[in-house]
Design a protein around this motif. Structure first.
Motif, PDB file in Angstrom:
ATOM      1  N   ALA A  48       4.096   2.136  -0.843  1.00 32.67           N
ATOM      2  CA  ALA A  48       4.867   2.693  -1.971  1.00 32.67           C
ATOM      3  C   ALA A  48       4.792   4.128  -2.097  1.00 32.67           C
ATOM      4  N   ASN A  49       3.529   4.784  -1.617  1.00 36.41           N
ATOM      5  CA  ASN A  49       3.558   6.286  -1.584  1.00 36.41           C
ATOM      6  C   ASN A  49       4.212   6.882  -0.596  1.00 36.41           C
ATOM      7  N   LEU A  50       4.282   6.157   0.845  1.00 30.71           N
ATOM      8  CA  LEU A  50       5.091   6.548   1.938  1.00 30.71           C
ATOM      9  C   LEU A  50       6.682   6.551   1.485  1.00 30.71           C
ATOM     10  N   LEU A  51       7.045   5.514   0.824  1.00 31.37           N
ATOM     11  CA  LEU A  51       8.479   5.374   0.284  1.00 31.37           C
ATOM     12  C   LEU A  51       8.829   6.633  -0.523  1.00 31.37           C
ATOM     13  N   ARG A  52       7.852   6.805  -1.410  1.00 33.40           N
ATOM     14  CA  ARG A  52       8.086   7.932  -2.464  1.00 33.40           C
ATOM     15  C   ARG A  52       8.078   9.137  -1.715  1.00 33.40           C
ATOM     16  N   ARG A  53       7.416   9.458  -0.672  1.00 32.74           N
ATOM     17  CA  ARG A  53       7.532  10.487   0.221  1.00 32.74           C
ATOM     18  C   ARG A  53       8.876  10.891   0.767  1.00 32.74           C
TER      19      ARG A  53
END
Length: 136
Positions: A48-53
């Motif tokens: 999810a952090n990668l997608l948020r980035r």
């Protein structure tokens, strides 16, 4: 999942790389109202952090990631209009319609007795002292 394959060195973890088309597709899925980034990340087996980035990068660039093949088919973008000025604060005066003086109203029931006391709010400390004494 749409990843770009690389040669794997035995014993070392490799970092996955995603194609621009895949990133554009996933970021576009996040653009809808009320969409959960975490749910989309789980669906596409992403962190999810990668997608948020990715979404933040797309917003920072003021665009949605677009696949390179889609760029040729798209017409040139129209110039964006200047943002509207922020509305100014306008203070309003409120009229109080209650012309009665503010008062404390207490209804006390004790056994078969019931009394209602009205006390001016300016004397709230005296009201509290009287009430404590009466209830003791």
């Amino acid at each position: 999942m749409n990843t770009i394959e690389e040669a794997v060195v035995p014993g070392r973890r490799r970092r996955r790389r995603y194609s621009v088309e895949f990133k554009a597709q996933v970021v576009a899925a996040c653009q809808g109202p009320g969409v959960s980034l975490a749910a989309i990340a789980l669906h596409h087996k992403l962190n999810a952090n990668l997608l948020r980035r990715w979404v933040e990068q797309a917003e920072k660039n003021d665009c949605v990631l677009v696949a390179r093949s889609d760029l040729a088919a798209r017409p040139p973008a129209a110039p964006t209009p200047a943002p509207a000025p922020a509305p100014e604060f306008v203070p309003l005066s409120l009229e109080t319609r209650n012309t009665r003086a503010a008062e404390i109203r207490v209804e006390v029931r004790r056994a078969d007795l019931s009394i209602t006391v009205s006390w001016p709010t300016s004397e709230a400390a005296q009201c509290a002292a009287w009430l404590r004494e009466w209830l003791a």
